[in-house]
Scaffold this active site. Structure first.
Site, PDB file in Angstrom:
ATOM      1  N   SER A   1       0.837  -1.209   0.000  1.00 32.29           N
ATOM      2  CA  SER A   1       0.000   0.000   0.000  1.00 32.29           C
ATOM      3  C   SER A   1       0.864   1.249   0.000  1.00 32.29           C
ATOM      4  CB  SER A   1      -0.915   0.000   1.228  1.00 32.29           C
ATOM      5  OG  SER A   1      -1.664  -1.192   1.309  1.00 32.29           O
TER       6      SER A   1
ATOM      7  N   ASP B   1      -0.347  -8.551  -7.110  1.00 33.86           N
ATOM      8  CA  ASP B   1      -0.873  -9.910  -7.220  1.00 33.86           C
ATOM      9  C   ASP B   1      -0.236 -10.703  -8.351  1.00 33.86           C
ATOM     10  OD1 ASP B   1      -2.600  -9.218  -5.215  1.00 33.86           O
ATOM     11  OD2 ASP B   1      -4.416  -9.224  -6.429  1.00 33.86           O
TER      12      ASP B   1
ATOM     13  N   HIS C   1       0.791 -12.831  -0.431  1.00 27.53           N
ATOM     14  CA  HIS C   1       1.338 -12.605  -1.767  1.00 27.53           C
ATOM     15  C   HIS C   1       2.418 -13.610  -2.155  1.00 27.53           C
ATOM     16  CE1 HIS C   1      -1.001  -9.079  -2.814  1.00 27.53           C
ATOM     17  NE2 HIS C   1      -0.899  -8.721  -1.539  1.00 27.53           N
TER      18      HIS C   1
ATOM     19  N   ASN D   1       7.930   8.708   5.956  1.00 28.09           N
ATOM     20  CA  ASN D   1       8.865   7.657   6.354  1.00 28.09           C
ATOM     21  C   ASN D   1       8.177   6.332   6.075  1.00 28.09           C
ATOM     22  OD1 ASN D   1      10.596   5.815   7.438  1.00 28.09           O
ATOM     23  ND2 ASN D   1      10.458   6.550   9.545  1.00 28.09           N
TER      24      ASN D   1
END
Length: 435
Positions: free
Chosen positions: A87, A194, A220, A288
Site C-alpha cells: 500500500s 498480485d 502474496h 517515512n
C-alpha cells in the site's frame, strides 16, 4: 571470520524449525482447512530472520540494499525501493509523480487518474490522498480486467496518469494501455502486487509502466510479513521515490553514512545558509515508509524460492480450471489473451440462471473448510469511503456491480496440494449437482 557461537546458534535454529515442523499431517477432507492464501516458510526463512536479528539489523541497511538490487534484477527493472507495505509502495509511486522536479510532467491537484472500479482500495486511495481525481472504468467478466478501449474512452484533457492493478495475477492488456498512456502524455503505474512473475506478450508485468509496485504481505507471492517494493527503470524517478520514502530529504547517503558525496557541508539549497548540513535538507514533502533489514532478510530468503512458488500457483490454477470445466451455473476465469499469469487466486462468478447464489455456494465451501474471498471491494464507488468524493465514472459499471453481487475466489497458493485441489473440485461439483 566465522563466529562459532553464531554458527552454533543458527544450527540450533534449524533444529528448532525441524522440531516445530513435523512431517506434514495427512489431509483430512472437510477438516483440514484449505486456505485462500498464505505464506510458505521453511528453515532457510527462519534462519535468515534470526541471523539478521543476531546482527541487530533493526533498521534499513545493507540487507535492504541487497534485496532491492536482487529483486530489481529478477523483475527486469533498474531500480527498486523497499517500503513498509505494498500500500505504501502505491502511495509512494503516485506521490513521487507530484514532484516539482518533474516540471510540466508533474501531477497537480485536480488532475485525473484513470483506474478500475472493481479492485482494492490501495490502488485508488493514493489518487485521492494526493488531491487527484479518480476516473473509474469497468472490467470484463472472465479476465476481470479493464480493456484498452475502455481506458481510451476515459481519456480527457485533464487525464495525466493511469493506475491499474493486474487482477489476481491476470495481466490487463498492459502493452496496449502503455501505448495509450504514451500517446496522451500520461504516466502509467502498474499495481503488480498480485502478479509477480506474470507475463504479457512474453514480457514481465511490472516492466511497462513508469512505476510498478509489489506487496510482501503473507498472502502474496513472496512475504516479508509486511513490506512492499516500488520498481522503475527511470533513474530520476527512482531517486525521487527514494527521497519521498525517506522523509523527503535531499541527501542520498544511507542511514548511518556520512558525506558519500563529499559535499555534505558545501551545498546551498532553498534559502538555507550555505553549507547547511545536507543530511537535513528536505526537497520534497515526503514520508517515512522504510522497512527494516530483518524483514529484508526474509524477503531475500523467499526470493530464492520464487520460481517454485510461481509454478505451484500455475499448476493449482490449471488443475482447478480443468477439473471444473463445463460445470453449469459458474463462469470460470480466463487468462487475458497473450498472457501467462502467475495466478494469485481462482475467481468464479455465479451466473444469473444458476439456481443458487453466492451466499449459498460460499457457505457450502466454508462449511467444508474451503476458504473463500470476494474480489476485494467489488465496486469501490459503492463504498461509504468513496461516496461524495471527487470522481468521474465513464460508461456503465455493470460488470463491477456483477462482481460485487456474484463473484468470489478460492486459493491456488503453494501451500495447497493436488489432493486438496481435487477435494475442492469434488465439493463444488457436489454442490452444483444438488442445486
Amino acid at each position: 571470520m566465522v563466529d562459532p557461537a553464531r554458527s552454533h546458534l543458527l544450527e540450533l535454529v534449524r533444529d528448532y524449525h525441524d522440531a516445530q515442523t513435523p512431517e506434514a499431517a495427512p489431509f483430512i477432507p472437510g477438516q483440514t482447512p484449505i486456505l485462500s492464501s498464505g505464506a510458505v516458510l521453511d528453515a532457510d526463512d527462519r534462519e535468515a530472520l534470526v541471523a539478521a536479528a543476531l546482527d541487530m539489523r533493526i533498521a534499513s541497511g545493507q540487507i535492504t540494499a541487497k534485496f532491492e538490487s536482487s529483486l530489481a534484477r529478477t523483475l527486469k527493472r533498474r531500480k527498486a525501493v523497499l517500503t513498509n507495505s505494498g500500500s505504501s509502495a502505491n502511495l509512494l509511486a503516485l506521490s513521487t509523480l507530484t514532484s516539482p522536479e518533474l516540471g510540466d510532467q508533474r501531477l497537480k491537484p485536480g488532475d485525473e487518474v484513470i483506474t478500475v472500479a472493481a479492485g482494492f482500495p490501495t490502488t485508488v486511495n493514493p489518487i485521492l490522498q494526493n488531491g487527484l481525481v479518480p476516473v473509474f472504468v469497468d472490467i470484463e467478466l472472465g479476465t476481470y480486467n479493464t480493456t484498452a478501449e475502455l481506458v481510451e474512452q476515459a481519456i480527457s484533457p485533464r487525464t495525466r496518469a493511469i493506475m491499474i492493478a493486474h487482477t489476481l495475477g491476470n495481466p490487463f492488456p498492459v502493452a496496449e494501455i502503455a501505448e495509450i498512456a504514451a500517446r496522451h502524455g500520461c504516466h502509467l503505474v502498474e499495481d503488480n502486487c498480485d502478479a509477480v512473475g506474470s507475463t504479457y506478450q512474453g514480457r514481465l508485468t511490472g516492466t511497462f509502466g513508469a512505476f510498478s509496485t509489489i506487496s510482501f504481505y503473507p498472502a502474496h507471492h513472496l512475504t516479508m510479513g509486511e513490506g512492499g517494493m516500488l520498481l522503475s527503470s527511470d533513474i530520476k524517478l527512482a531517486k525521487l521515490a527514494k527521497s519521498f520514502r525517506d522523509w523527503g530529504r535531499d541527501c542520498w547517503c544511507e542511514p548511518g553514512e556520512d558525506d558519500r558525496c563529499l559535499k555534505r557541508f558545501d551545498l546551498q539549497a532553498g534559502t538555507l545558509p550555505e553549507g547547511y548540513d545536507h543530511k537535513y535538507v528536505f526537497s520534497e514533502v515526503g514520508y517515512n515508509l522504510k522497512s527494516t533489514d530483518i524483514q529484508a532478510a526474509l524477503g531475500l530468503s523467499q526470493l530464492a524460492k520464487l520460481p517454485g512458488f510461481i509454478e505451484a500457483r500455475k499448476r493449482n490454477w490449471r488443475q482447478l480450471r480443468e477439473g471444473l470445466d463445463g460445470l453449469p451455473g459458474l463462469l470460470l476465469p480466463e487468462a487475458t489473451p497473450g498472457s501467462d499469469p502467475s495466478w494469485f487466486g481462482f475467481i468464479i462468478t455465479v451466473l444469473p440462471d444458476a439456481g443458487f447464489d453466492v451466499p449459498q455456494i460460499v457457505g457450502h465451501l466454508e462449511r467444508h473448510n474451503i476458504r473463500t474471498r470476494r474480489l476485494f471491494a467489488g465496486n469501490l464507488t459503492r463504498h461509504p469511503a468513496y461516496i461524495g468524493r471527487p470522481q468521474r465514472i465513464v460508461g456503465s459499471l455493470a460488470n463491477s456491480d456483477t462482481v460485487t453481487e456474484r463473484t468470489f475466489w478460492i486459493g491456488v497458493y503453494p501451500g495447497i496440494t493436488t489432493e486438496m485441489i481435487e477435494y475442492v473440485i469434488g465439493t463444488l461439483k457436489e454442490f452444483v449437482a444438488t442445486h
